[in-house]
Motif scaffolding. Sequence first.
Motif, PDB file in Angstrom:
ATOM      1  N   LYS A 195       0.833  -1.203   0.000  1.00 51.16           N
ATOM      2  CA  LYS A 195       0.000   0.000   0.000  1.00 51.16           C
ATOM      3  C   LYS A 195       0.866   1.250   0.000  1.00 51.16           C
ATOM      4  O   LYS A 195       2.034   1.244   0.410  1.00 51.16           O
ATOM      5  N   TRP A 223      -8.467  -0.416  -5.490  1.00 53.71           N
ATOM      6  CA  TRP A 223      -9.076  -1.293  -4.476  1.00 53.71           C
ATOM      7  C   TRP A 223      -8.661  -2.720  -4.802  1.00 53.71           C
ATOM      8  O   TRP A 223      -9.328  -3.453  -5.498  1.00 53.71           O
ATOM      9  N   ARG A 224      -7.516  -3.098  -4.281  1.00 56.29           N
ATOM     10  CA  ARG A 224      -6.921  -4.392  -4.642  1.00 56.29           C
ATOM     11  C   ARG A 224      -7.403  -5.529  -3.743  1.00 56.29           C
ATOM     12  O   ARG A 224      -7.479  -6.671  -4.181  1.00 56.29           O
ATOM     13  N   HIS A 226     -10.494  -6.680  -1.672  1.00 53.64           N
ATOM     14  CA  HIS A 226     -11.902  -6.401  -1.426  1.00 53.64           C
ATOM     15  C   HIS A 226     -12.373  -6.882  -0.057  1.00 53.64           C
ATOM     16  O   HIS A 226     -13.545  -6.664   0.293  1.00 53.64           O
ATOM     17  N   TYR A 228     -11.423  -5.488   2.489  1.00 56.51           N
ATOM     18  CA  TYR A 228     -11.389  -4.259   3.281  1.00 56.51           C
ATOM     19  C   TYR A 228     -12.030  -3.117   2.498  1.00 56.51           C
ATOM     20  O   TYR A 228     -11.761  -2.927   1.313  1.00 56.51           O
ATOM     21  N   HIS A 229     -12.874  -2.376   3.201  1.00 51.14           N
ATOM     22  CA  HIS A 229     -13.665  -1.324   2.572  1.00 51.14           C
ATOM     23  C   HIS A 229     -14.017  -0.299   3.644  1.00 51.14           C
ATOM     24  O   HIS A 229     -13.455  -0.328   4.754  1.00 51.14           O
ATOM     25  N   PHE A 233     -12.053  -0.178   7.068  1.00 50.04           N
ATOM     26  CA  PHE A 233     -10.761   0.430   6.746  1.00 50.04           C
ATOM     27  C   PHE A 233      -9.980   0.809   8.003  1.00 50.04           C
ATOM     28  O   PHE A 233      -8.754   0.768   8.030  1.00 50.04           O
ATOM     29  N   ASN A 243      -4.240  -1.478  -0.186  1.00 48.09           N
ATOM     30  CA  ASN A 243      -5.168  -0.698  -0.995  1.00 48.09           C
ATOM     31  C   ASN A 243      -4.682   0.734  -1.121  1.00 48.09           C
ATOM     32  O   ASN A 243      -4.119   1.297  -0.177  1.00 48.09           O
ATOM     33  N   ARG A 245      -5.711   4.285  -0.970  1.00 50.06           N
ATOM     34  CA  ARG A 245      -6.874   4.907  -0.356  1.00 50.06           C
ATOM     35  C   ARG A 245      -7.471   6.031  -1.200  1.00 50.06           C
ATOM     36  O   ARG A 245      -8.661   6.274  -1.134  1.00 50.06           O
ATOM     37  N   ASN A 267     -13.238   0.447  -9.761  1.00 51.63           N
ATOM     38  CA  ASN A 267     -12.642  -0.419  -8.740  1.00 51.63           C
ATOM     39  C   ASN A 267     -11.589   0.345  -7.930  1.00 51.63           C
ATOM     40  O   ASN A 267     -10.402   0.052  -7.959  1.00 51.63           O
ATOM     41  N   CYS A 269     -10.714   2.723  -4.106  1.00 52.63           N
ATOM     42  CA  CYS A 269     -11.086   2.899  -2.700  1.00 52.63           C
ATOM     43  C   CYS A 269     -11.790   4.232  -2.497  1.00 52.63           C
ATOM     44  O   CYS A 269     -12.860   4.297  -1.904  1.00 52.63           O
ATOM     45  N   ALA A 291     -14.912   1.537  -2.781  1.00 53.18           N
ATOM     46  CA  ALA A 291     -14.887   0.977  -1.434  1.00 53.18           C
ATOM     47  C   ALA A 291     -15.311   1.988  -0.383  1.00 53.18           C
ATOM     48  O   ALA A 291     -15.867   1.621   0.657  1.00 53.18           O
TER      49      ALA A 291
END
Length: 608
Positions: A195, A223-224, A226, A228-229, A233, A243, A245, A267, A269, A291
Amino acid sequence: MSSNSQDIKVFDSVASMVADSTLQAGQKVKTLSYHAGAAVGGNVYEIINMGNNLADGGSFINLSVSMLQAKGMFPDGRVNVTQFGALGGLDSTEAFKSATAFTSQLYVAGFEQPYLISERIRSWVCRRLLADNAKVEFTSETEQQGFYFPKADGVRISGFSFTTSGRVDQFVAALGGKDIVISDNIFDHDHCSSKLTLEFGGGLLLGAVSQVRIENNVFKNGWRDHRYHAGNFETPDGKNSNNLRRSVYISNSGQSDIKICNNSFINICAGIYTANCSDLQISGNTMTEIAGTAIMERCTGGVSRCKRITNNVIREIGKSAIKTLDTNNDTGAWGEDSIVEGNTIENWAMYIKSPAILAANHYTSVGYERSENLSNTLKISNNNVYQSKQCLSGEPIFLNNIKDVYIEGNSINPMDSVDDIFHMAFYCSNVKVSNNDFNFNGKVYLTYKHEGKYNFSNNTIVSSGALTMYKQTSGIEQSLIFSNNDVYNTGTEQSLFYGVGVINMSSGFKMVCTGNHFKVNATSQDGFGGDNINLIGLPVNADTSQHDSHIIDSNLVEFTDKICTQNMIAGDLLHPVHFRGLAGAAKVDGNTIIYKASNMRSGDVYTV
């Protein structure tokens, strides 16, 4: 291999020129390509004596056999990175470093394979990187930035497709400057090995910049992971997830003229984050599969003005679609003059409860509270806000500490339940809501502790219960105009009141309720007490001091079993009320105005 043509010796590559032992100072030579067989990177050179010129592989090339130097002439007036040895599929780090240190405008030819860059390219000289569908793959496992412009005046970047196979997640960073254009690029953040840790810095990072155009780019695959969203987060695992952000991050201190238009976000975050930008336009962008929050326009210091968030299409949103005039604190920062118009928002609050459109300041550990610093002048108009799948509950529109608000011409259709309660505004002043189409299953609080005038007119609204106006900030004059609305209360259970309810108001409050059509999915019931069904609930549990007169005029009330002109009971009325009905409506079933209260006064007036 070499040949002679009109006194210019021609080589097939730079390597063959370097290997020639017959070259002499003053001679001009030409290369057909930089690398043999590549057919790109050719140049004309002047052969000069070896001096103090630094060999960089393009503008000066050391000829080790003849002990001379070849000085690049670039006869067509354009410098291409291939003339410094860059080539698709090869490590081109040194070529890009040398070329960007040599010229202010660098052209980049496209290949089927990407240029490989293993270090950050820090550019003090070059301001324009103009590519012809060129692919660049950042491969560094130690650095996180790709192209870095420490002084960004006049920067242009276009025609690139950026990818990563290492740690680089911030493809472009430009700080301090004006007249910046980032256009027609692809920022693909898939396959990054870790990240981005630069303070949530974006894949495209700009700071202290003005006159910016970010147009026609594609930002994708930030958003690699999924798992976490927005809903998780901030957990320890979420904070460490791989991810990106923010895709676009602009951190200003009042700089102006920022346009982010016609880009595609897929796709990701979070799409666009701007701080302290004036004269800001975010328009025509398409954003899908998000996300967290799609667009966040924030004010964290000083005053910023003139924000336009228009005609964006935003779908599948983990949190909020649009935040504007947002401070989340009470530091004296605020924003002014924001228009949110013509946007399509489908499916928000997919992972955490949050409004679709949020404009607010002063967020504390207990939630949104009142602030002495109110952001001002907000227009929310002609937006289509709806849910086509079940999401978490979240207001379509929520405002906090905003004055001078216009909510007009919107279509609002969440997929909510009858138990949901939506709040539209906290601690706001001077709000006009008109010509909207609201379709709710749950209940709606129009305002909480409103300060000033509130006008709700010419709207069509469906909700399970009454539209409620609750409490008033003490010592501030307040009024409600509720006129010409078509209101349908779908709830079948008996309630204290239906239609519109005004609760816990202090002295000085005045209401005008005229020309409305109230339809109620319940039978009428006369009598005073908890079993009443009351249309237009006047102040309940109000201050005992004298109120101004209220006007209740020409409202049509339609129960499932009868139609009447006014049916109003709401506890002890502490003020004179003028009831004026529709003469024809009372004759539909023979009813007259029904009015009950525990203390009747001669000051109340009834006419049909």
